[in-house]
Design an enzyme around this catalytic site. Structure first.
Site, PDB file in Angstrom:
ATOM      1  N   CYS A 216      -1.986   2.105   7.627  1.00  0.00           N
ATOM      2  CA  CYS A 216      -0.598   1.958   7.187  1.00  0.00           C
ATOM      3  C   CYS A 216      -0.224   0.496   7.324  1.00  0.00           C
ATOM      4  CB  CYS A 216       0.346   2.827   8.021  1.00  0.00           C
ATOM      5  SG  CYS A 216       2.094   2.602   7.597  1.00  0.00           S
TER       6      CYS A 216
ATOM      7  N   ASP B 174      -2.756  -7.094   2.394  1.00  0.00           N
ATOM      8  CA  ASP B 174      -3.047  -6.523   1.077  1.00  0.00           C
ATOM      9  C   ASP B 174      -2.593  -7.506   0.007  1.00  0.00           C
ATOM     10  OD1 ASP B 174      -4.028  -4.095   2.148  1.00  0.00           O
ATOM     11  OD2 ASP B 174      -1.973  -3.389   2.422  1.00  0.00           O
TER      12      ASP B 174
ATOM     13  N   TYR C   8       0.153  -4.881  -5.084  1.00  0.00           N
ATOM     14  CA  TYR C   8       0.879  -4.737  -3.817  1.00  0.00           C
ATOM     15  C   TYR C   8       2.242  -5.416  -3.831  1.00  0.00           C
ATOM     16  CZ  TYR C   8      -3.738  -3.271  -2.288  1.00  0.00           C
ATOM     17  OH  TYR C   8      -4.940  -2.610  -2.175  1.00  0.00           O
TER      18      TYR C   8
ATOM     19  N   CYS D 232       0.842  -1.199   0.000  1.00  0.00           N
ATOM     20  CA  CYS D 232       0.000   0.000   0.000  1.00  0.00           C
ATOM     21  C   CYS D 232       0.876   1.248   0.000  1.00  0.00           C
ATOM     22  CB  CYS D 232      -0.913   0.003   1.218  1.00  0.00           C
ATOM     23  SG  CYS D 232      -1.940   1.482   1.347  1.00  0.00           S
TER      24      CYS D 232
ATOM     25  N   TYR E 279      -7.481   4.201  -9.580  1.00  0.00           N
ATOM     26  CA  TYR E 279      -7.242   3.345  -8.412  1.00  0.00           C
ATOM     27  C   TYR E 279      -8.132   2.103  -8.469  1.00  0.00           C
ATOM     28  CZ  TYR E 279      -7.025   1.855  -3.527  1.00  0.00           C
ATOM     29  OH  TYR E 279      -6.863   1.122  -2.375  1.00  0.00           O
TER      30      TYR E 279
ATOM     31  N   GLU F  87       1.376  -0.360  -6.963  1.00  0.00           N
ATOM     32  CA  GLU F  87       1.294   0.927  -6.272  1.00  0.00           C
ATOM     33  C   GLU F  87       2.728   1.377  -5.982  1.00  0.00           C
ATOM     34  OE1 GLU F  87      -1.292   1.205  -2.947  1.00  0.00           O
ATOM     35  OE2 GLU F  87      -3.038   0.443  -4.042  1.00  0.00           O
TER      36      GLU F  87
END
Length: 221
Positions: A204, A136, A141, A58, A89, A101
């Site tokens: 996060c 993720d 990712y 991420c 996105y 990403e």
């Protein structure tokens, strides 16, 4: 019959170019200035600065990590490494664009070396997880380093080998990080730029392996 596992399996595999979403001709709208530093997000950047691109899962937490690093001029998040031009996105999340990403890091090599940025990269996520980072899951990712010069490529490969040796000593797995010359970078939507600057308590997903990276043989530029 469609199963959720079918979608998951597709997200864990890169699409073929002919199967990728078509995208669009024009860039999607994004911010013009960095939310924290107020510097121009897409430049022009001052002479003497260098560009680096890192994928660590991420991009929200990864971007904050780098904008807080002394010597970094500006950061931005976006998509790179796939096939779909000017993706959104939502499109990248399907796994059908092939993009990861990515954080763009514009830095002053007289204040922070590329080797130091590599050390931050390796130690701040788990580069052994393939098409995922923690919870993720998907191609977007994946761990990635996209280089902008031969010197960066040599440093990235050297640092990978050095870190692999450290991981092996610690009982860790095989590094799956994609290392390649920088492809086209597409800036993400404005809401994703400096997301954790706007939402300090936001998600996060960064989590390192706990293994340090000494970067032997890497010479600071």
């Amino acid at each position: 019959m469609f199963f959720l596992s079918d979608m998951l399996n597709k997200k864990l595999e890169m699409p073929k170019p002919g199967d990728a979403l078509p995208g669009r001709d024009k860039p999607i709208p994004t911010a013009t200035k960095h939310f924290v530093s107020r510097r121009a997000l897409a430049g022009p950047y001052p002479d003497g600065l260098e560009l680096a691109y890192f994928g660590m899962g991420c991009f929200w937490g990864a971007e904050r990590l780098f904008w807080q690093t002394p010597g970094v001029w500006v950061t931005a998040v976006g998509y790179a490494g796939g096939f779909t031009p000017n993706p959104t996105y939502q499109e990248t999340c399907t796994g059908l664009t092939g993009h990861a990403e990515i954080v763009l890091v514009v830095f002053d090599p007289t204040q922070v070396s590329y080797a130091e940025l590599l050390k931050i990269f390796w130690e701040s996520h788990d580069p052994t997880q393939g098409m995922r980072q923690g919870n993720d899951v998907g191609t977007t990712y994946r761990s990635a380093i996209y280089t902008t010069s031969e010197a960066q490529m040599e440093a990235a490969l050297s640092s990978r080998d050095a870190y692999q040796a450290e991981l092996k000593r610690a009982g860790g797995g095989r590094i799956t990080t994609e290392i390649a010359s920088a492809p086209r970078f597409y800036f993400a939507e404005a809401e994703h730029q400096q997301y954790l600057g706007k939402n300090p308590a936001g998600y996060c997903g960064l989590k390192g392996t706990g293994v340090s990276c000494p970067l032997p043989g890497v010479v600071a530029e």
